[in-house]
Structures are given as structure tokens and as C-alpha cells.
Write a protein that holds these residues in place. Structure first.
Motif, PDB file in Angstrom:
ATOM      1  N   TYR A  87       0.817  -1.209   0.000  1.00  0.00           N
ATOM      2  CA  TYR A  87       0.000   0.000   0.000  1.00  0.00           C
ATOM      3  C   TYR A  87       0.854   1.264   0.000  1.00  0.00           C
ATOM      4  O   TYR A  87       0.706   2.113  -0.859  1.00  0.00           O
ATOM      5  CB  TYR A  87      -0.972   0.010   1.188  1.00  0.00           C
ATOM      6  N   LYS A 216      -9.415   6.915   5.478  1.00  0.00           N
ATOM      7  CA  LYS A 216      -8.526   8.000   5.054  1.00  0.00           C
ATOM      8  C   LYS A 216      -7.064   7.608   5.228  1.00  0.00           C
ATOM      9  O   LYS A 216      -6.210   8.049   4.455  1.00  0.00           O
ATOM     10  CB  LYS A 216      -8.827   9.272   5.853  1.00  0.00           C
ATOM     11  N   MET A 217      -6.768   6.755   6.205  1.00  0.00           N
ATOM     12  CA  MET A 217      -5.382   6.354   6.403  1.00  0.00           C
ATOM     13  C   MET A 217      -4.893   5.515   5.214  1.00  0.00           C
ATOM     14  O   MET A 217      -3.784   5.677   4.739  1.00  0.00           O
ATOM     15  CB  MET A 217      -5.217   5.548   7.695  1.00  0.00           C
ATOM     16  N   ARG A 219      -5.993   5.649   2.187  1.00  0.00           N
ATOM     17  CA  ARG A 219      -5.799   6.543   1.044  1.00  0.00           C
ATOM     18  C   ARG A 219      -4.493   7.316   1.193  1.00  0.00           C
ATOM     19  O   ARG A 219      -3.805   7.584   0.206  1.00  0.00           O
ATOM     20  CB  ARG A 219      -6.995   7.496   0.908  1.00  0.00           C
ATOM     21  N   ALA A 220      -4.151   7.653   2.443  1.00  0.00           N
ATOM     22  CA  ALA A 220      -2.877   8.352   2.659  1.00  0.00           C
ATOM     23  C   ALA A 220      -1.707   7.442   2.289  1.00  0.00           C
ATOM     24  O   ALA A 220      -0.754   7.875   1.634  1.00  0.00           O
ATOM     25  CB  ALA A 220      -2.767   8.808   4.109  1.00  0.00           C
ATOM     26  N   PHE A 221      -1.781   6.157   2.665  1.00  0.00           N
ATOM     27  CA  PHE A 221      -0.713   5.208   2.301  1.00  0.00           C
ATOM     28  C   PHE A 221      -0.540   5.191   0.788  1.00  0.00           C
ATOM     29  O   PHE A 221       0.567   5.310   0.260  1.00  0.00           O
ATOM     30  CB  PHE A 221      -1.045   3.773   2.739  1.00  0.00           C
ATOM     31  N   LEU A 222      -1.681   5.017   0.100  1.00  0.00           N
ATOM     32  CA  LEU A 222      -1.636   4.904  -1.357  1.00  0.00           C
ATOM     33  C   LEU A 222      -1.129   6.191  -1.994  1.00  0.00           C
ATOM     34  O   LEU A 222      -0.375   6.157  -2.968  1.00  0.00           O
ATOM     35  CB  LEU A 222      -3.029   4.570  -1.891  1.00  0.00           C
ATOM     36  N   ALA A 223      -1.541   7.321  -1.428  1.00  0.00           N
ATOM     37  CA  ALA A 223      -1.109   8.605  -1.987  1.00  0.00           C
ATOM     38  C   ALA A 223       0.404   8.746  -1.857  1.00  0.00           C
ATOM     39  O   ALA A 223       1.076   9.211  -2.781  1.00  0.00           O
ATOM     40  CB  ALA A 223      -1.813   9.753  -1.272  1.00  0.00           C
ATOM     41  N   ALA A 225       2.509   6.347  -1.846  1.00  0.00           N
ATOM     42  CA  ALA A 225       3.121   5.464  -2.843  1.00  0.00           C
ATOM     43  C   ALA A 225       3.051   6.071  -4.237  1.00  0.00           C
ATOM     44  O   ALA A 225       3.975   5.938  -5.024  1.00  0.00           O
ATOM     45  CB  ALA A 225       2.425   4.106  -2.821  1.00  0.00           C
ATOM     46  N   ALA A 226       1.947   6.745  -4.550  1.00  0.00           N
ATOM     47  CA  ALA A 226       1.755   7.276  -5.905  1.00  0.00           C
ATOM     48  C   ALA A 226       2.628   8.496  -6.144  1.00  0.00           C
ATOM     49  O   ALA A 226       3.327   8.578  -7.149  1.00  0.00           O
ATOM     50  CB  ALA A 226       0.286   7.627  -6.125  1.00  0.00           C
ATOM     51  N   SER A 227       2.592   9.447  -5.250  1.00  0.00           N
ATOM     52  CA  SER A 227       3.363  10.669  -5.437  1.00  0.00           C
ATOM     53  C   SER A 227       3.482  11.405  -4.108  1.00  0.00           C
ATOM     54  O   SER A 227       2.498  11.910  -3.581  1.00  0.00           O
ATOM     55  CB  SER A 227       2.683  11.569  -6.474  1.00  0.00           C
ATOM     56  N   ALA A 231       0.869  14.033  -2.485  1.00  0.00           N
ATOM     57  CA  ALA A 231       0.323  13.705  -1.170  1.00  0.00           C
ATOM     58  C   ALA A 231       0.517  14.868  -0.204  1.00  0.00           C
ATOM     59  O   ALA A 231      -0.389  15.223   0.545  1.00  0.00           O
ATOM     60  CB  ALA A 231       0.990  12.447  -0.627  1.00  0.00           C
ATOM     61  N   ARG A 338      -4.093  -3.794  -6.862  1.00  0.00           N
ATOM     62  CA  ARG A 338      -5.318  -3.121  -6.459  1.00  0.00           C
ATOM     63  C   ARG A 338      -6.216  -2.756  -7.634  1.00  0.00           C
ATOM     64  O   ARG A 338      -7.391  -3.104  -7.675  1.00  0.00           O
ATOM     65  CB  ARG A 338      -4.960  -1.869  -5.679  1.00  0.00           C
TER      66      ARG A 338
ATOM     67  N   LEU B  90      -3.494  10.533  -8.432  1.00  0.00           N
ATOM     68  CA  LEU B  90      -2.976   9.391  -7.677  1.00  0.00           C
ATOM     69  C   LEU B  90      -3.365   8.132  -8.442  1.00  0.00           C
ATOM     70  O   LEU B  90      -4.496   7.668  -8.375  1.00  0.00           O
ATOM     71  CB  LEU B  90      -3.540   9.414  -6.266  1.00  0.00           C
ATOM     72  N   ASN B  92      -2.816   5.021  -8.351  1.00  0.00           N
ATOM     73  CA  ASN B  92      -3.171   3.728  -7.774  1.00  0.00           C
ATOM     74  C   ASN B  92      -4.541   3.744  -7.097  1.00  0.00           C
ATOM     75  O   ASN B  92      -4.883   2.843  -6.358  1.00  0.00           O
ATOM     76  CB  ASN B  92      -2.099   3.267  -6.782  1.00  0.00           C
ATOM     77  N   MET B  93      -5.296   4.812  -7.364  1.00  0.00           N
ATOM     78  CA  MET B  93      -6.631   4.882  -6.774  1.00  0.00           C
ATOM     79  C   MET B  93      -7.671   5.135  -7.857  1.00  0.00           C
ATOM     80  O   MET B  93      -7.352   5.560  -8.957  1.00  0.00           O
ATOM     81  CB  MET B  93      -6.698   6.039  -5.777  1.00  0.00           C
ATOM     82  N   GLU B 125     -16.406   8.589   6.884  1.00  0.00           N
ATOM     83  CA  GLU B 125     -16.133   7.982   5.584  1.00  0.00           C
ATOM     84  C   GLU B 125     -17.374   8.029   4.696  1.00  0.00           C
ATOM     85  O   GLU B 125     -17.289   8.313   3.503  1.00  0.00           O
ATOM     86  CB  GLU B 125     -15.684   6.527   5.760  1.00  0.00           C
TER      87      GLU B 125
END
Lengths: 361, 256
Positions: A87, A216-217, A219-223, A225-227, A231, A338, B90, B92-93, B125
Motif C-alpha cells: 500500500y 482515510k489512512m 488513502r494516505a498510504f496509497l497517496a 506510494a503514488a506521489s 500527497a 489493487r 494518484l 493507484n486509486m 467515511e
């Protein structure tokens, strides 16, 4: 892409389509948050839960139970690393050290200080998490290969420390006769009981992880990883997010280590060498990045594979290596990332690739 | 009232002065356009304001608070959102998760409460999902809310990035070349949206390479060349300014 492929389907494509389709019914998909066939998911999850509960009751082979206990412990490790690697996109080649910290915390607390195993089980992940916090603060500033090297170094240093501090850890020999896990006089002394213990803990941690990545956590992990740039401009504290997920991964490893110590009754440096660190990374990669189900499935598969190959003695390692390489060649994304390629998509992908290779596209 | 104040900032890359004692004022509730040829220092300015890079000298104030030395995420938390010249969705989302990621700071939850899905985080959420759909509806992206963000065409990704910044509910949004890569219909839609959010009290700072869009929607335009401010004022005045024409003409001549 998918539609045009369906039209070009040929009869002999069914040779591999049907096995793949059958496989895709059992093999878990990556679960992305809001988009993917939620009803099908719920049904499949119920199937997994049922299988976990009843298969060991039906298949009453102690060796199978024991293997599943091992697989469960690996799965807890892989689940923790899946959050960090799959993630948040950060590499760790020293994850086994936290497993070791968990195992030794339990071993030392129960044998030297007479703590009840249950209490040691709760303290172990905490100690691993604190260690991860202290290590993570300086080294998580590194990225990519540098982070890999730093975590690798940490794992090796921890090995040396454990081997050398004989008084505390028993050195190379390790610590023996760790009492079985028990709660209020109920001792987990058979493989079957240990199976339910391990997979119960795994289930709890899995639900926690699943909630986490769907929040939200996650999504923060993924963000991150993405950039990292993007982020940080939406207010995500990149450094704290990385540290947080590193600590969570370490705490998972602490749980796994504690279970290992109190189930195997032994803690020695062999148990958390670099091999284990790499094995966990492979489990996460083959399981699929950003996939919580995949690493668990792969940990069962690999544990079982290692056990079978054990019969071939000296040949086991080369065969194991070849199988891993083949898996990585044919499933570079593992069971499914994912949002990326999933097993079920491979059906159309392969039929297309085959025709392309034949020069007919 | 001045919302953002940039005072005499200088940024040097390998001896090249990207920004040279540059000052800028952005008042609350306006659309400020920044134009200039390639390499004039527009994107550098955005990087410095949003804290991705630090200036060599000079100061930046947001709402009269100095933000020069703050971390990027601290600056966004104060209420500055931005987009990037090369889109940074992003990848990966999914589309909707991109918008929800923008709400990060406004949502309740931490490693413990989110993992246990305590009632208040679950509520947050759910609310976020609903709100994200509204934002997507506004941007005309609701039809593709489930697709991976990377599968959107470039123009839509730009809109998505804008949506992510809007989801933060910032007071100031920095848009780095929002219209590039957009079809003219998409460009018109973007203009309309920006006007709408301006009416809601948001302040915009828009960098453009071409004069077209900025001249149409900006209340004030600043022109940069070689890291310096060469003209500033309402679009109509700036357009007539000889120096501006010169900066553009010079560039055109050297291109040819």
C-alpha cells in the motif's frame, strides 16, 4: 479491450480459460474500495471464513494443522508488510527483525520473568512497534534502493546483537521451553488449538487492516506510494504516514513472533534470518501489491510448497527458486494488484497475447 | 485584504535565476493570473508557495502568517491547494478515491480509530463518499467515478486534480496550467467552474503559458519574464503593455 477479445474467442482457448476461471473463483482478488463487485466479495469472504473454520475439523491430519499454523504466522507477517510495501510502496528487507523482537520478548518475559503467555503476547507487538518507531525515524527518510539497503542492514545488525548477547538471548542456541500460549488455564497445546489461535489472531488483524485501507489512512498510504509531492499538497504528512505504517507492520510482526515463540516453544536467531525477510517480501509481491487477500493465500501456498519440496532434500532449494522465478514471470503482478491486472483479466489478456504471437492481430 | 504575500523571493538553480527578488500580492476573493514565457519562473513560484521547494531568500506570507519555512503538508493544512503542470493524479486509486484523498485533513480518523472502524470514523467515511460524488458531479466526472484515475484522458485528469484540490476546501488554489491539454469545451467548463467557486469565496492563482484563458477570467494579471515581474494590473491594461508584448515577441523570435 475486453469486448473485442470476447468476439475473437476460439474453442481451444478454453483449454486454459476454464482452469483459469475455476482458479479465479477460489483465488482472492484485490479488494478496491468502492468499485469492485461488493456482493461477490462478501460471498467469497464467507466462503473463506467457512473453509478456515471447518477444513481442519474435516481434514484431521496433525501435519496439515501444523503447516497451517506456520502458514498463519507467515500470513500475519505478510499482512503487515503488505500495508508497508503493497500500500505505502516502501520496501523493507529487515522485517524479520521485528518478528525476532516479538519472539524474544515473549521468550524472555515468560521464561525469565514468569509472565503469563497472554500478557507477553500483548507486550511483544508493543516492543516491536517501539523498536520500529526508533529505527523508522531516521531511515524512512531514505527511498527505494537506499531504504532496502538500510532495512537490510538493520536486520543483519539485529541478528548479530542477538547472537552476541548470550546472557539475555541465549546466543546462537536461543531460548527453549517457552510455555504454550494459554488463557485462564486453557492451554493451546495441540496443533488444532494452535491453528484456531493463529488464524483467529490473523482474522482480527486482517479485519483491522481492511478497515484501515478502506479509510482515510489507507488513502494516505496509497497517496504516498503514488506521489509524495501530490500527497503533501493535500495535507498528508508523508514522513508521519510512512512511520505510522512501518510501526503497524512491525507490530504485526511482533504478534507473529510472539505466536511463533509460544507455539514452537523456541526462539533462536535462525528463525528470523534474512531468508525470512525475503520470503515475506516475495509473499507480498506474489500476493499482489495493494492486495490484502493475496499475501495470505500465497503464504499458505509457499508454506505448503516448501514442505513438499523438503522431501527432495538437496534439490529443494533449486526447485523452489525455479518455481518462484516462473511464478514471477507468468504473474508479474501476483494474484492481482489493487487496480491492475487480475487473474480473471488474464484470460482475455492471454488469448490476445497468443494470437499476437501467432501474428494474426 | 491580502491573502498571499510574496516578498522579494529569489531562487537559483545551478546559477540560473529562476526567480529574482520577485514580489507578488494576491487579494482575497480574486482570480490572479500569472503569465510568462517558458522558463519565466511561474512553476517555480508555485513550488515555493506550496513548500515543495524552499526559496534562497525572501519571505512568503499567507493570511499574515509567515509560511516560508513550513513543510508542504503544513502549508496545505493552512488552506492552500494546488495542481501540477504535469498532472499528478494518484494513479493507484479510483477517481472517487482521488477526491476523497483530498479530504484527508477534514476527516476524522487515525491509525487506531480507522482500523477499528469506530462509529465516528465510519460516519466520516460515509459523508466523504457522498461529498466526493457531489464534487465529481460538479466537474462532470461522476459517470466514471469507479474507474482507475490513470485511465481517464488527460483533460479529465486535470479536472480530477482540480477536484482533489477543491475537496480540501482551501482558501487559495494554485492552478498550474489548468487549460493545457483540455478541449475547448472542457476549457469552457473549467472557466465556468472557476467562476462558480470564486463566487463561493475561493481565491485562485492561475499560471498559464498562453494568454487566452487567463485574460478572459482573471481579475488581475501579473507577467513574469526571466524571474522578474514585468507588468501587473487588470487584463485589459496588461494586454496593451509594451513590455509584455516584447517578452512574448522576443520569445517567438527565438523560437523561430
Amino acid at each position: 479491450m475486453v469486448d473485442s477479445d470476447k468476439k475473437q474467442f476460439r474453442k481451444r482457448d478454453f483449454l486454459y480459460v476454464i482452469p483459469l476461471w475455476l482458479l479465479s473463483l477460489i483465488v482472492p482478488d484485490a479488494d478496491d474500495l468502492y468499485s469492485f463487485r461488493s456482493k461477490e466479495f462478501k460471498r467469497r469472504e464467507l466462503f473463506y471464513l467457512g473453509a478456515l473454520l471447518f477444513v481442519p475439523l474435516i481434514w484431521r491430519d496433525p501435519h496439515f494443522h501444523h503447516l497451517m499454523v506456520l502458514a498463519g504466522i507467515y500470513a500475519i507477517l505478510a499482512l503487515g508488510l503488505s500495508l508497508f510495501l503493497g500500500y505505502a510502496g516502501q520496501i523493507s528487507l529487515g522485517h524479520a527483525a521485528f518478528f525476532g523482537i516479538g519472539a524474544y520478548t515473549t521468550a524472555i518475559l515468560t521464561t525469565r520473568y514468569g509472565f503469563p503467555p497472554f500478557l507477553a503476547f500483548l507486550i511483544s507487538p508493543f516492543v516491536a512497534a517501539v523498536a520500529a518507531y526508533l529505527i523508522g525515524r531516521p531511515i524512512l527518510k531514505l527511498k527505494g534502493y537506499f531504504l532496502a539497503i538500510a532495512t537490510l542492514g538493520f536486520g543483519e545488525i539485529f541478528q548479530v546483537i542477538v547472537r552476541e548477547s548470550t546472557v539475555l538471548t541465549g546466543g546462537v542456541i536461543g531460548i527453549f521451553d517457552i510455555p504454550f500460549f494459554s488463557i485462564g488455564g486453557f492451554s493451546f497445546d495441540t496443533y488444532l488449538k494452535q491453528y484456531y489461535l493463529t488464524w483467529g489472531v490473523l482474522l482480527g488483524l486482517f479485519l483491522y487492516s481492511k478497515n484501515l485501507v478502506r479509510s482515510k489512512m489507507g488513502r494516505a498510504f496509497l497517496a504516498v506510494a503514488a506521489s509524495e509531492e501530490a500527497a503533501s499538497t493535500i495535507g498528508i504528512n508523508v514522513a508521519r504516514t510512512k512511520l505510522g505504517v512501518f510501526v503497524i507492520g512491525a507490530a504485526f510482526a511482533g504478534f507473529a513472533g510472539s505466536l511463533f515463540a509460544s507455539i514452537m516453544s523456541i526462539a533462536n536467531p535462525e528463525a528470523f534470518s534474512l531468508n525470512l525477510s525475503i520470503l515475506i517480501v516475495i509473499m507480498v509481491i506474489l500476493g499482489g501489491m495493494g492486495n490484502l487477500y493475496g499475501p495470505i493465500f500465497i503464504s499458505i501456498l509457499l508454506t505448503w510448497l516448501i514442505d513438499i519440496l523438503g522431501k527432495y532434500q538437496a534439490w529443494s532449494l533449486p526447485i523452489y527458486g525455479v518455481i518462484l522465478i516462473l511464478l514471477l514471470i507468468f504473474f508479474p503482478d501476483g494474484i492481482g494488484t489493487r487496480l491492475g491486472i487480475r487473474l480473471i483479466y488474464l484470460i482475455s489478456y492471454w488469448s490476445k497475447k497468443k494470437r499476437r504471437d501467432e501474428g494474426k492481430v | 485584504m491580502s491573502l498571499l504575500r510574496v516578498e522579494e523571493i529569489t531562487k537559483v538553480y545551478d546559477g540560473l535565476r529562476a526567480l529574482d527578488r520577485f514580489s507578488l500580492n494576491v487579494e482575497k476573493g480574486i482570480i490572479k493570473g500569472l503569465i510568462g514565457p517558458n522558463g519565466a519562473g511561474k512553476s517555480t513560484l508555485f513550488h515555493l508557495i506550496s513548500g515543495i521547494e524552499k526559496p534562497d531568500s525572501g519571505k512568503i506570507y499567507f493570511k499574515d502568517k509567515e509560511i516560508t519555512a513550513l513543510e508542504s503538508h503544513e502549508i496545505s493544512a493552512l488552506g492552500i491547494g494546488r495542481t501540477f503542470q504535469t498532472v499528478q493524479t494518484l494513479s493507484n486509486m479510483t477517481v472517487i478515491e482521488n477526491i476523497m484523498a483530498g479530504m484527508h485533513l477534514r476527516l476524522k480518523g487515525n491509525l487506531l480509530s480507522s482500523g477499528l472502524r469506530l462509529p465516528w470514523t465510519a460516519r466520516a467515511e460515509k459523508g466523504a463518499l457522498k461529498e466526493a460524488k457531489e464534487i465529481l458531479d460538479l466537474l462532470g466526472l461522476l459517470g466514471r467515478w469507479k474507474s482507475p484515475a490513470s485511465q481517464l484522458p488527460l483533460g479529465k485528469q486535470k479536472l480530477l486534480e482540480l477536484g482533489r484540490a477543491l475537496a480540501m476546501k482551501p482558501e487559495l488554489i494554485l492552478l498550474d496550467e489548468p487549460a493545457s491539454g483540455l478541449t475547448s469545451a472542457e476549457g469552457d467548463q473549467l472557466k465556468e467552474r472557476i467562476h462558480q467557486f470564486k463566487r463561493d469565496g475561493m481565491t485562485f492563482c492561475i499560471v498559464e503559458h498562453q494568454m487566452g484563458m487567463v485574460m478572459e477570467i482573471a481579475d488581475q494579471v501579473a507577467v513574469l519574464d526571466n524571474g522578474r515581474l514585468i507588468a501587473e494590473g487588470p487584463p485589459t491594461v496588461v494586454e496593451r503593455d509594451a513590455q509584455v508584448m516584447d517578452a512574448y515577441l522576443k520569445r517567438k523570435r527565438s523560437d523561430a
